[in-house]
Design an enzyme around this catalytic site. Sequence first.
Site, PDB file in Angstrom:
ATOM      1  N   LYS A  60       0.847  -1.199   0.000  1.00 20.43           N
ATOM      2  CA  LYS A  60       0.000   0.000   0.000  1.00 20.43           C
ATOM      3  C   LYS A  60       0.880   1.247   0.000  1.00 20.43           C
ATOM      4  O   LYS A  60       1.567   1.540   0.973  1.00 20.43           O
ATOM      5  CB  LYS A  60      -0.908   0.050   1.231  1.00 20.43           C
ATOM      6  N   GLU A  84      10.612   0.831   9.968  1.00 23.85           N
ATOM      7  CA  GLU A  84      11.572   1.916   9.734  1.00 23.85           C
ATOM      8  C   GLU A  84      10.849   3.198  10.095  1.00 23.85           C
ATOM      9  O   GLU A  84       9.950   3.624   9.374  1.00 23.85           O
ATOM     10  CB  GLU A  84      11.967   1.973   8.257  1.00 23.85           C
ATOM     11  N   CYS A 143      13.633  10.609   6.662  1.00 24.23           N
ATOM     12  CA  CYS A 143      13.632  10.027   8.007  1.00 24.23           C
ATOM     13  C   CYS A 143      14.992  10.160   8.671  1.00 24.23           C
ATOM     14  O   CYS A 143      15.098  10.334   9.863  1.00 24.23           O
ATOM     15  CB  CYS A 143      13.178   8.584   7.967  1.00 24.23           C
ATOM     16  N   GLU A 184      10.557  15.178  15.709  1.00 23.63           N
ATOM     17  CA  GLU A 184      10.885  15.114  14.285  1.00 23.63           C
ATOM     18  C   GLU A 184      10.005  16.139  13.562  1.00 23.63           C
ATOM     19  O   GLU A 184       8.780  16.052  13.604  1.00 23.63           O
ATOM     20  CB  GLU A 184      10.589  13.707  13.770  1.00 23.63           C
TER      21      GLU A 184
HETATM   22  P1  NAI Z   1       2.120   7.909   8.557  1.00 23.42           P
HETATM   23  O1  NAI Z   1       3.002   7.096   9.403  1.00 23.42           O
HETATM   24  O2  NAI Z   1       0.734   8.156   9.012  1.00 23.42           O
HETATM   25  O3  NAI Z   1       2.014   7.262   7.093  1.00 23.42           O
HETATM   26  C1  NAI Z   1       2.860   6.293   6.555  1.00 23.42           C
HETATM   27  C2  NAI Z   1       2.024   5.202   5.897  1.00 23.42           C
HETATM   28  O4  NAI Z   1       1.283   4.501   6.879  1.00 23.42           O
HETATM   29  C3  NAI Z   1       1.001   5.685   4.887  1.00 23.42           C
HETATM   30  O5  NAI Z   1       0.947   4.771   3.819  1.00 23.42           O
HETATM   31  C4  NAI Z   1      -0.293   5.653   5.683  1.00 23.42           C
HETATM   32  O6  NAI Z   1      -1.439   5.510   4.877  1.00 23.42           O
HETATM   33  C5  NAI Z   1      -0.095   4.433   6.537  1.00 23.42           C
HETATM   34  N1  NAI Z   1      -0.875   4.386   7.775  1.00 23.42           N
HETATM   35  C6  NAI Z   1      -1.347   5.414   8.521  1.00 23.42           C
HETATM   36  N2  NAI Z   1      -1.984   4.946   9.606  1.00 23.42           N
HETATM   37  C7  NAI Z   1      -1.914   3.601   9.567  1.00 23.42           C
HETATM   38  C8  NAI Z   1      -2.367   2.554  10.423  1.00 23.42           C
HETATM   39  N3  NAI Z   1      -2.999   2.815  11.554  1.00 23.42           N
HETATM   40  N4  NAI Z   1      -2.095   1.286  10.072  1.00 23.42           N
HETATM   41  C9  NAI Z   1      -1.418   1.011   8.947  1.00 23.42           C
HETATM   42  N5  NAI Z   1      -0.978   1.952   8.100  1.00 23.42           N
HETATM   43  C10 NAI Z   1      -1.213   3.241   8.405  1.00 23.42           C
HETATM   44  O7  NAI Z   1       2.848   9.279   8.279  1.00 23.42           O
HETATM   45  P2  NAI Z   1       2.148  10.658   7.890  1.00 23.42           P
HETATM   46  O8  NAI Z   1       0.911  10.887   8.680  1.00 23.42           O
HETATM   47  O9  NAI Z   1       1.998  10.685   6.433  1.00 23.42           O
HETATM   48  O10 NAI Z   1       3.248  11.688   8.372  1.00 23.42           O
HETATM   49  C11 NAI Z   1       3.255  12.115   9.718  1.00 23.42           C
HETATM   50  C12 NAI Z   1       4.645  12.229  10.243  1.00 23.42           C
HETATM   51  O11 NAI Z   1       5.259  10.973  10.216  1.00 23.42           O
HETATM   52  C13 NAI Z   1       5.576  13.110   9.456  1.00 23.42           C
HETATM   53  O12 NAI Z   1       5.457  14.440   9.809  1.00 23.42           O
HETATM   54  C14 NAI Z   1       6.902  12.550   9.826  1.00 23.42           C
HETATM   55  O13 NAI Z   1       7.319  13.086  11.043  1.00 23.42           O
HETATM   56  C15 NAI Z   1       6.636  11.085  10.002  1.00 23.42           C
HETATM   57  N6  NAI Z   1       6.994  10.301   8.819  1.00 23.42           N
HETATM   58  C16 NAI Z   1       8.164   9.619   8.835  1.00 23.42           C
HETATM   59  C17 NAI Z   1       8.565   8.913   7.739  1.00 23.42           C
HETATM   60  C18 NAI Z   1       9.825   8.175   7.717  1.00 23.42           C
HETATM   61  O14 NAI Z   1      10.315   7.845   6.641  1.00 23.42           O
HETATM   62  N7  NAI Z   1      10.402   7.843   8.840  1.00 23.42           N
HETATM   63  C19 NAI Z   1       7.765   8.887   6.513  1.00 23.42           C
HETATM   64  C20 NAI Z   1       6.519   9.584   6.616  1.00 23.42           C
HETATM   65  C21 NAI Z   1       6.189  10.272   7.729  1.00 23.42           C
END
Ligand code: NAI
Length: 795
Positions: free
Chosen positions: A192, A266, A300, A397
């Site tokens: 996804k 990650e 990240c 972050e």
């Molecule tokens: P997120 O962690 O919500 O999204 C990442 C993925 O997880 C997306 O595909 C989303 O649809 C999915 N997702 C969301 N909730 C889920 C759940 N309960 N179960 C399974 N999958 C789920 O990140 P978001 O909201 O886009 O960004 C928020 C913050 O997260 C950012 O400001 C940043 O600080 C951090 N982030 C860190 C990343 C990294 O590479 N370490 C990448 C993206 C965001």
Amino acid sequence: MKIKEIYETMSYGPAPESADEVIQFLDSHNKKFKLFINGKWTKPSSNEYFETINPCTKEVLAKIPEANEADVNKAVTAAKKALPEWVNIGAHKRARYLYALARQIQKHSRLFAVLESLDNGKPIRETRDVDVPIVARHFYHHAGWAQLKDSELKDYKEVGVIGQIIPWNFPLMMLAWKIAPAIAMGNTVVLKPAEFTPLTALLFAEICQQIGLPNGVINIITGHGKTGATLVDHKEVNKIAFTGSTEVGKIIRRATAGTSKKLSLELGGKSPFIVFEDADLDSVVEGVVDAIWFNQGQVCCAGSRLLVQESIADKLYKKVKARMETLRMGNALDKSIDMGAVVAPIQLKTITDLVKQGIDEGSTLWQPSWSCPKDGYYYPPTLFTDVTPSSTIAQEEIFGPVLVAMSFRSHKEAVKLANNTRYGLACSIWTENINLALDIAPQIKAGTAWINCTNVFDAAAGFGGYRESGFGREGGIEGLYEYLKPKADELLSGEPIKVAKKSASKAMSNGQSVGIDRTSKMYIGGKQTRPDGGYSTVVKSSNGDYVGEVSKGNRKDIRNAVEAAHSNTSWEGKTGHAKAQVLYYIAENLAIRRDEFANRIVQMTNQSKSSALEEVDISIDRIYYYAAMADKYDGKVHHTIHSNVTLAMPEAIGVMGIVCPNESPLLGFISTVIPVITMGNNVVVIPSESMPFSATDFYQILETSDVPAGTVNIVTGSKEELAEVLAKHDDVDGIWYFGTKEGSKNVELLSADNMKRTWVNYGKYRNWLDKTQGEGTMFLRQASQIKNIWIPYGE
Ligand code: NAI
Ligand code: MG
């Protein structure tokens, strides 16, 4: 403008990349996509769609289906159905498919790059020169691993159906990091993409069709968090691989607790970028640009905390500010820009709010004099100085182009500041002194250490976090284990092994030399310790005979033991050879007391003396195995495509809790404690609850074998109660649990708070007497984590 004026300003005109091919691609789907399930474009059962936009213009690019439970089900069923055939076609055929994917990505590299820039807002220069080449490289590298699976990893097999959930910051790159190793090892996938950036994954689906990948091997379903959660919960999914926020990572850890789904996470970071006074400051400035303004800081492992030696701090800030003035921001398709737009309004709001908080908390903000374009979600490069280490912007972050600077005086202070975070993804160390760099790198708790470089990635090197940055690695051989399981796991059984009992008549004459009327104490910080609560419990043999009394440890005893384990700093730093010497000494001392330890086993288990002696002998043999391994289980120097030596160093996890199996009272203790200390961890051990005396007798051996105080701490008492305290403890970094299914679930659940590494048995029994189940490198791998250290080397 006159030529002379142009010459003086040296400003660039726009150099837009054409989006024609992308428009053709979107049009070929009528700008309304379907789900990619079982090799076919499939209408979503929900009939619901959401829009993905171009963050630089706010223009809608396409409608994307929202997959619901029925769709997730279909995709998982397709992946499950495809699995046996994908396994059976064998390593070489899988290698050919991966190679074909790599070739096809290269052939369409510009289309992928433009599409990625449009959907995400990141500069075309980055997608063209960084993201897409890394993607192709990942498939090539893993085509190789697919080919080598049977020869190099023959004790392992595929995990099954893999659910993969990826973020929006490197949409195609994260897809490659997830899909390539998974299918190379013979697994099938449901992936996804993130809701903000699904388009390159959908283009990738077309590539899968073009190369004739068997249906169902890769399925791509789009949707929001709920779709992700449905995939996580699906019963037929055998592993979840996730990249994204620490918050969602914890939700997934809890959701999968006790299910025996494999998990790799990650997560976020707040990585230090450490500059010592002898660093080459001009290189440092370019490093800073790559560390925090690459991809608008939505990385990240972004070097988001600039830690500078005080003597050069002002000079460096001045240089950084001058460089910030010259950064160019604009439409992602403009080939001459350095920074594009932030991915979405919500991300822009998060950044804006955190920056405001930084100002409110008293830090000094600096932004360049130029203003951002107004047509998209832009945020300017930002520098904060006068930041206190505990302030929100130094800890949270931000995931945006915001650099937070702090200064340090001594090397010791630099390390302390660097580690003052709940994260541990990466660090970057800048100094012209190689001795200093290699002194600092092992002290930083992070999965990657870049020396005089930053944000360097390659398929051949592992990437992943310590602490709350998650667990598991992507890339390198270390990343493959995330998509494999030991074949020996298939030998685990629902019942503990049976040991030969001694005859009834012999059981009556129990005149052994073990002091039976003594209450065994606990062993904390190298001392025998009475329990805090002052209680002890009677332990009876399996026949109901009185064996002795054991201290009843409580929460306070565990806390003391964890503290003692932390206060011992001498063990981890010992060389493999030095650790081996101690381990051999342990084996030698156990051999001297062979008979006494066997008698103790007989007392507790009523098993025959000969089978008890066998358990002691196997224990000695096992200690020899780990003593031998202490200076042989090493990492690798990875062959990356960069001019670096990349050292994959297995490091200790830290302080680990070990909840021993109830069966095999001595061997269960040895088989778990010894590999963990071999890797340099200090441990808090909860021995077999029903048969604790082999462990409590063992303190005598530890004392006489030069094991430093605090390396092994033993707390006896109620297994499940104490396991819970250990799992909840914030200063415990990892925990192994061998017990019931419920206990396993509990440990995984409670470990989510500080993202402990866990290894549990889900109520399945290992035959500790059997080498294939009871010892091996899989134990050492579970007791360590790999740090990749990148050192410039060669031209
Ligand atoms: P997120 O962690 O919500 O999204 C990442 C993925 O997880 C997306 O595909 C989303 O649809 C999915 N997702 C969301 N909730 C889920 C759940 N309960 N179960 C399974 N999958 C789920 O990140 P978001 O909201 O886009 O960004 C928020 C913050 O997260 C950012 O400001 C940043 O600080 C951090 N982030 C860190 C990343 C990294 O590479 N370490 C990448 C993206 C965001
Ligand atoms: Mg988008």
